[in-house]
Motif scaffolding. Structure first.
Motif, mmCIF file in Angstrom:
data_model
loop_
_atom_site.group_PDB
_atom_site.id
_atom_site.type_symbol
_atom_site.label_atom_id
_atom_site.label_comp_id
_atom_site.label_asym_id
_atom_site.label_seq_id
_atom_site.Cartn_x
_atom_site.Cartn_y
_atom_site.Cartn_z
ATOM 1 N N PRO A 27 0.797 -1.230 0.000
ATOM 2 C CA PRO A 27 0.000 0.000 0.000
ATOM 3 C C PRO A 27 0.833 1.285 0.000
ATOM 4 C CG PRO A 27 -0.140 -1.128 2.125
ATOM 5 C CD PRO A 27 0.523 -2.074 1.190
ATOM 6 N N LYS A 28 2.105 1.208 0.375
ATOM 7 C CA LYS A 28 2.953 2.402 0.399
ATOM 8 C C LYS A 28 3.901 2.469 -0.795
ATOM 9 C CE LYS A 28 2.781 2.676 5.460
ATOM 10 N NZ LYS A 28 3.561 2.693 6.731
ATOM 11 N N SER A 29 3.642 1.626 -1.809
ATOM 12 C CA SER A 29 4.571 1.582 -2.946
ATOM 13 C C SER A 29 4.530 2.868 -3.772
ATOM 14 C CB SER A 29 4.275 0.368 -3.825
ATOM 15 O OG SER A 29 2.933 0.349 -4.247
ATOM 16 N N ARG A 30 3.356 3.489 -3.922
ATOM 17 C CA ARG A 30 3.290 4.735 -4.680
ATOM 18 C C ARG A 30 4.106 5.817 -3.967
ATOM 19 N NH1 ARG A 30 -1.860 5.148 -5.400
ATOM 20 N NH2 ARG A 30 -1.969 4.645 -7.651
ATOM 21 N N ALA A 31 3.980 5.856 -2.660
ATOM 22 C CA ALA A 31 4.748 6.853 -1.891
ATOM 23 C C ALA A 31 6.241 6.595 -2.031
ATOM 24 C CB ALA A 31 4.331 6.804 -0.425
ATOM 25 N N LEU A 32 6.627 5.349 -2.099
ATOM 26 C CA LEU A 32 8.056 5.035 -2.267
ATOM 27 C C LEU A 32 8.554 5.557 -3.610
ATOM 28 C CD1 LEU A 32 9.992 1.862 -1.373
ATOM 29 C CD2 LEU A 32 10.101 2.685 -3.723
ATOM 30 N N GLY A 45 12.000 9.878 -6.539
ATOM 31 C CA GLY A 45 12.049 10.717 -7.735
ATOM 32 C C GLY A 45 11.722 9.972 -9.009
ATOM 33 N N THR A 46 10.503 9.533 -9.116
ATOM 34 C CA THR A 46 10.081 8.779 -10.300
ATOM 35 C C THR A 46 9.442 9.713 -11.320
ATOM 36 O OG1 THR A 46 9.733 6.781 -9.006
ATOM 37 C CG2 THR A 46 8.591 6.914 -11.117
ATOM 38 N N GLU A 47 9.953 9.654 -12.535
ATOM 39 C CA GLU A 47 9.382 10.429 -13.638
ATOM 40 C C GLU A 47 8.422 9.515 -14.394
ATOM 41 O OE1 GLU A 47 12.316 12.489 -16.001
ATOM 42 O OE2 GLU A 47 13.688 12.587 -14.270
ATOM 43 N N ALA A 48 7.179 9.495 -13.951
ATOM 44 C CA ALA A 48 6.141 8.657 -14.541
ATOM 45 C C ALA A 48 4.804 9.123 -14.016
ATOM 46 C CB ALA A 48 6.374 7.182 -14.179
ATOM 47 N N ASP A 49 3.761 8.703 -14.676
ATOM 48 C CA ASP A 49 2.422 9.016 -14.218
ATOM 49 C C ASP A 49 1.964 7.879 -13.298
ATOM 50 O OD1 ASP A 49 -0.190 9.659 -13.771
ATOM 51 O OD2 ASP A 49 -0.759 9.830 -15.889
ATOM 52 N N LEU A 50 2.107 8.083 -12.014
ATOM 53 C CA LEU A 50 1.772 7.042 -11.041
ATOM 54 C C LEU A 50 0.273 6.945 -10.784
ATOM 55 C CD1 LEU A 50 4.679 7.621 -8.485
ATOM 56 C CD2 LEU A 50 4.501 5.853 -10.242
ATOM 57 N N SER A 51 -0.493 7.781 -11.475
ATOM 58 C CA SER A 51 -1.944 7.679 -11.344
ATOM 59 C C SER A 51 -2.547 6.748 -12.400
ATOM 60 C CB SER A 51 -2.589 9.063 -11.469
ATOM 61 O OG SER A 51 -2.450 9.567 -12.789
ATOM 62 N N LEU A 52 -1.733 6.334 -13.361
ATOM 63 C CA LEU A 52 -2.253 5.414 -14.370
ATOM 64 C C LEU A 52 -2.764 4.147 -13.692
ATOM 65 C CD1 LEU A 52 0.294 5.627 -17.343
ATOM 66 C CD2 LEU A 52 -1.982 6.655 -17.158
ATOM 67 N N GLY A 53 -3.849 3.611 -14.225
ATOM 68 C CA GLY A 53 -4.540 2.525 -13.552
ATOM 69 C C GLY A 53 -3.883 1.168 -13.674
ATOM 70 N N TRP A 54 -4.499 0.237 -12.978
ATOM 71 C CA TRP A 54 -4.100 -1.162 -12.997
ATOM 72 C C TRP A 54 -4.044 -1.662 -14.449
ATOM 73 C CZ3 TRP A 54 -7.820 -5.735 -12.174
ATOM 74 C CH2 TRP A 54 -7.111 -6.908 -11.879
ATOM 75 N N ASP A 105 16.519 4.931 -16.610
ATOM 76 C CA ASP A 105 15.516 4.540 -17.592
ATOM 77 C C ASP A 105 15.017 3.128 -17.324
ATOM 78 O OD1 ASP A 105 15.702 6.929 -19.015
ATOM 79 O OD2 ASP A 105 17.356 6.187 -20.254
ATOM 80 N N CYS A 106 13.707 2.950 -17.407
ATOM 81 C CA CYS A 106 13.114 1.631 -17.176
ATOM 82 C C CYS A 106 11.696 1.649 -17.713
ATOM 83 C CB CYS A 106 13.113 1.294 -15.685
ATOM 84 S SG CYS A 106 12.162 2.437 -14.657
ATOM 85 N N ALA A 107 10.991 0.552 -17.508
ATOM 86 C CA ALA A 107 9.565 0.483 -17.811
ATOM 87 C C ALA A 107 8.838 0.111 -16.537
ATOM 88 C CB ALA A 107 9.299 -0.537 -18.906
ATOM 89 N N LEU A 108 7.680 0.727 -16.316
ATOM 90 C CA LEU A 108 6.854 0.422 -15.155
ATOM 91 C C LEU A 108 5.560 -0.235 -15.626
ATOM 92 C CD1 LEU A 108 7.055 3.577 -12.826
ATOM 93 C CD2 LEU A 108 8.115 1.346 -12.481
ATOM 94 N N ALA A 109 5.257 -1.385 -15.037
ATOM 95 C CA ALA A 109 4.001 -2.088 -15.335
ATOM 96 C C ALA A 109 3.173 -2.122 -14.066
ATOM 97 C CB ALA A 109 4.273 -3.496 -15.836
ATOM 98 N N ARG A 110 1.962 -1.624 -14.139
ATOM 99 C CA ARG A 110 1.077 -1.525 -12.970
ATOM 100 C C ARG A 110 0.375 -2.877 -12.752
ATOM 101 N NH1 ARG A 110 -2.666 2.208 -10.484
ATOM 102 N NH2 ARG A 110 -3.361 1.026 -8.650
ATOM 103 N N VAL A 111 1.053 -3.772 -12.076
ATOM 104 C CA VAL A 111 0.533 -5.113 -11.839
ATOM 105 C C VAL A 111 1.275 -5.688 -10.645
ATOM 106 C CG1 VAL A 111 2.180 -6.268 -13.389
ATOM 107 C CG2 VAL A 111 -0.060 -7.301 -12.984
ATOM 108 N N ALA A 123 -9.903 -3.830 -4.524
ATOM 109 C CA ALA A 123 -9.776 -2.391 -4.266
ATOM 110 C C ALA A 123 -8.323 -2.001 -4.017
ATOM 111 C CB ALA A 123 -10.638 -2.008 -3.060
ATOM 112 N N ARG A 124 -7.556 -2.865 -3.363
ATOM 113 C CA ARG A 124 -6.183 -2.510 -3.002
ATOM 114 C C ARG A 124 -5.284 -2.432 -4.233
ATOM 115 N NH1 ARG A 124 -5.277 -3.475 2.720
ATOM 116 N NH2 ARG A 124 -3.071 -3.917 2.357
ATOM 117 N N ILE A 125 -5.443 -3.353 -5.180
ATOM 118 C CA ILE A 125 -4.555 -3.311 -6.344
ATOM 119 C C ILE A 125 -4.945 -2.185 -7.301
ATOM 120 C CG2 ILE A 125 -3.954 -5.758 -6.250
ATOM 121 C CD1 ILE A 125 -5.936 -6.320 -8.377
ATOM 122 N N ARG A 126 -6.184 -1.689 -7.194
ATOM 123 C CA ARG A 126 -6.644 -0.611 -8.079
ATOM 124 C C ARG A 126 -6.485 0.777 -7.442
ATOM 125 N NH1 ARG A 126 -9.971 -2.750 -12.218
ATOM 126 N NH2 ARG A 126 -10.594 -4.921 -11.889
ATOM 127 N N ALA A 127 -6.003 0.829 -6.220
ATOM 128 C CA ALA A 127 -5.973 2.099 -5.470
ATOM 129 C C ALA A 127 -5.195 3.181 -6.210
ATOM 130 C CB ALA A 127 -5.357 1.857 -4.094
#
Length: 816
Positions: free
Chosen positions: A599-604, A609-618, A630-636, A812-816
């Protein structure tokens, strides 16, 4: 002898029971235009091997199914093909010395119940009645198998050969193959007597399979992962008491397997045959100083009785009668071993229209079923039973010579070893390492191998017992248990990080890639910037594999799958026939992955200093910068919490891992991930997901698009099944377990009737009880149904909870 044909549909290189059984089953299936090439006289593998044993239980349904089929087939084979055979069903006694072994026997009983095989545990007194010469005073349990026995291997081979010939197939003795080549989409098999052009070719060359495998390297093949072991057994002279007992009872003594001392003892004529699997075992033909000879037929190794001394003494104490018979003959011959001791049956990795059927350590008992399976592979491209445990593609490029040798020695020396769920066998390790392997180990990581890749199972703290001996238990309680609990709680309440090297990843791109992929999967493709799970059915609608599909552009995809599935899943794509202009490339070695979840991963991510849209959904993915990298982030998240996968080049993983740890993430391991995913009802490949189950049985209907125009494999079968209703259903169970959780293949009953099996199980630290994933008779998969699960002999109550998540059921937790 008939002249060598110029053409055939299938050519099998090598004879023995497996080769002749394969030929027989092909001919029974209507493929009579098939040829077997035998180097010498038609024999059952090596001529030194006296007999086979039926059946040997394994932790694999694939092997168990093969052995059960062989047993049933051999009962009627003599009459079926009109050829006499000596087949003695003597029964067998398996002797256990420890509590853990008695628990394993109880597990075997449950498996036998599922298969309809009538096995039983005996008291010491009952065992003495069956085998009066046996000392039983120190045994913890005795397992009785009434169907075990021995068979004359030469007669069996000749019976199969006669059956194949009678159906029209050809066998050419004294016709060794000398090579193969490929011309115009066909194989040409070269021999000293001429060439045969064929559509399919099979490497069934026994302990010469590695040498034959060299011929296929120019056509995409690899070095066959196997080692030739030295197996010894000795035969006593006639023992009067054995002869007297046999004449009085009209049958042979039961076979004995002292599985803790590691030997078998069976009656041979009126004497005894002792065959140990000694820890101080030996391989042959593994060094330049000991090369494999061109021809070892009808030959033996020199005797090496010093290796057997302890086993002989132990067996004589167990059956003192053994000491009354002088040594009539010692046999020391070659036996092929794959690294895990299981055979290789199926498509030859990387090679078109080529198959393998070799490395059988128990060729007699498995030969009947192996012939059935191989013929199905060739004729239909798929098998009745899920055969992943024996698939040659289970070994990828990590299985080099050193690995094969170390594992073969370990496997042979522990032929009857117990495979505890927490134990990581030590041989053949460190073949594929994460970019942060050293850091993970320094943090206390206790490693396990996954498709050759080293991953942390759990993280020990100072003072924890990390010995191998501590893991030799079926129960969940051990030094790892409090640590796994802490890791799960950290993921539940804060944020955890799992270093996960080895994801198999393929790049699929080019004009037409999307349409081609739609025609291979049951469901839909994601939109650009999204990802989803895709299921690849076989022609029966069964679950061939699962891949995560990440879409980068209209015709550009990354497909991610399990570490162990690398060669299998690449071939699911490659063998389907890629259209012109579509490219498929393997990038497994180029990238690695970090799982950051909780649950605290977004805050981490914000903190570092993450340059990404952390509001993008599951189920979204994006190119990003994390800690400036540089990397890729997958919301899963396979753990079922808010989280992301970081995919990055290998060289960038160390800096990313350090940044995540410094920001407060708790490292967790595969044991914790397994518990977390089971609470979510997430399936794992080749456990919960296999070709033993259809997509509908597996609860995957939401991943099927019946209305799409593409005629994907299995579509008709699935539509028919949907109309009639699946006979099985996937379910999540709450289990009132004792000291152990339900392992794979635990038998489930209802009112005393077998109604299903577990596919995986673990303690759920977030839900506070034991959880099992299961496949049940369809009418019993309703929530609230009460069942019984056999866990190492303990009959545990269980309740069906449904077929979805029991933790965060609304997601609900994975979609938060």
């Amino acid at each position: 002898m008939a002249d060598l044909p110029r053409t055939a549909r299938v050519v099998i290189i090598g004879g023995g029971v497996v080769g002749t059984s394969s030929l027989y089953h092909l001919a029974k299936g209507g493929w009579t235009d098939c040829v077997l090439l035998e180097k010498n006289e038609l024999t059952a593998g090596s001529t030194w091997h006296a007999a086979g044993n039926c059946p040997n239980f394994s932790t694999s349904w694939a092997v168990l199914n093969m052995q059960r089929y062989s047993l049933e087939m051999y009962r009627t084979l003599a009459d079926d093909v009109d050829y006499p055979m000596n087949y003695h069903v003597t029964g067998s006694l398996r002797l256990g010395h420890t509590k853990e072994r008695a628990q394993e026997f109880q597990r075997v009983l449950g498996m036998a119940e599922y298969q309809g095989i009538d096995m039983a545990m005996l008291s010491n007194e009952e065992a003495k009645e069956m085998y009066p010469f046996l000392e039983t005073h120190d045994l913890s349990g005795i397992l009785y198998d009434p169907y075990d026995g021995d068979i004359d291997p030469a007669q069996l081979t000749q019976a199969l050969a006669k059956g194949a010939r009678d159906l029209g197939a050809q066998i050419h003795r004294f016709t060794p193959a000398t090579g193969v080549r490929r011309e115009n989409g066909e194989w040409i098999v070269e021999t000293e007597k001429g060439e045969i052009r064929c559509e399919y070719v099979v490497n069934a060359a026994g302990y010469y399979a590695q040498r034959v495998g060299e011929w296929f390297k120019p056509y995409g093949g690899r070095e066959v992962p196997m080692v030739v072991m030295s197996h010894q057994y000795f035969l006593t002279e006639e023992i009067p008491a054995v002869k007297e007992w046999t004449e009085a009872n009209g049958r042979k003594l039961p076979l004995i397997r002292d599985v803790d001392s590691s030997y078998y003892l069976r009656q041979d004529k009126n004497g005894l045959n002792l065959g140990p699997y000694e820890r101080n075992c030996k391989a042959h033909w593994v060094t330049p100083e000991d090369p494999m000879p061109e021809d070892f037929s009808f030959q033996l190794y020199p005797d090496d009785l010093d290796r057997l001394e302890w086993y002989i003494e132990d067996a004589m104490a167990r059956v003192p009668l053994l000491g009354e018979g002088g040594v009539g003959r010692n046999i020391n011959g070659p036996i092929p071993y794959a690294p895990d001791g299981l055979p290789m049956i199926g498509p030859m990795p990387g090679v078109e229209n080529a198959f393998e059927a070799h490395s059988f350590t128990f060729g007699i008992v498995q030969g009947g079923g192996a012939g059935k399976v191989l013929s199905e592979w060739i004729m239909h491209g798929e098998t009745e039973w899920d055969m992943w445990a024996c698939d040659p593609r289970r070994y990828t490029d990590f299985a080099d010579h050193d690995y094969c040798l170390e594992k073969a020695l370990e496997t042979y020396g522990h032929e009857y070893g117990m495979h505890f769920p927490w134990k990581a066998w030590p041989a053949g390790r460190d073949k594929k390492l994460s970019p942060v392997d050293g850091k993970v180990r320094a943090l206390g990581g206790q490693m396990g191998a996954y498709g050759g890749w080293e991953r942390a199972n759990w993280f020990a703290k100072p003072g924890d017992d990390t010995s191998l001996e501590a893991t030799e238990t079926w129960g969940r309680h051990g030094p790892w248990e409090p640590r796994v609990r802490e890791e799960c709680e950290a993921v539940r309440d804060g944020v955890g990080v799992l270093d996960l090297p080895g994801f198999s990843r393929f790049n699929l791109s080019g004009e037409g890639a999307a349409e081609w992929l739609r025609g291979r999967i049951a469901g839909a493709l994601p939109k650009v910037g999204r990802m989803n799970l895709a299921y690849f059915p076989d022609s029966r609608g069964r679950i061939l594999t699962e891949m995560s599909v990440l879409r980068h552009g209209e015709e550009h995809f990354t497909l991610i799958t399990a570490a162990g599935a690398q060669w299998h899943d690449y071939e699911v794509l490659w063998r389907a026939g890629l259209p012109d202009g579509v490219s498929l490339t393997d990038h497994t070695r180029d990238y690695s992955t970090l799982i950051v979840t909780g649950p605290k991963s977004r805050a981490l991510f914000e903190k570092i200093g993450t340059e990404a849209d952390l509001s993008l959904g599951w189920l979204s993915h994006q190119v990003a910068k994390v800690a400036g990298i540089d990397c890729a982030l997958a919301r899963v998240s396979f753990a079922g919490e808010l989280g992301w996968e970081i995919h990055a080049a290998n060289e960038d993983i160390p800096a990313l891992y350090d940044a995540v740890l410094e920001a407060g993430a708790t490292p967790f391991g595969m044991f914790a991930l397994n518990a977390l995913r089971i609470e979510k009802g997430y399936r794992a490949w080749k456990g919960d997901l296999s070709t033993d189950y259809s997509l509908l049985e597996g609860g995957m209907e939401r991943f099927i698009r019946f209305d799409k125009p593409q005629d994907f494999p299995g579509k008709a079968a699935l539509l028919s099944e949907k109309q009639s209703g699946p006979k099985k259903r996937f379910a999540v169970l709450k289990v009132e377990a004792g000291e152990a959780d339900a392992p794979y293949m635990s038998t489930i009953t209802h009112g005393g009737e077998v109604v299903g099996e577990t596919t995986s199980g673990a303690w759920g630290y977030r839900v506070g009880h034991s959880v099992a994933l299961a496949m049940l008779r369809a009418d019993l998969a309703e929530p609230g149904t009460e069942l019984d699960v056999n866990i190492y002999g303990d009959i545990c109550k269980a309740t069906v909870l449904g077929d979805g998540p029991i933790w965060d059921a609304e997601n609900a937790r994975i979609r938060a």
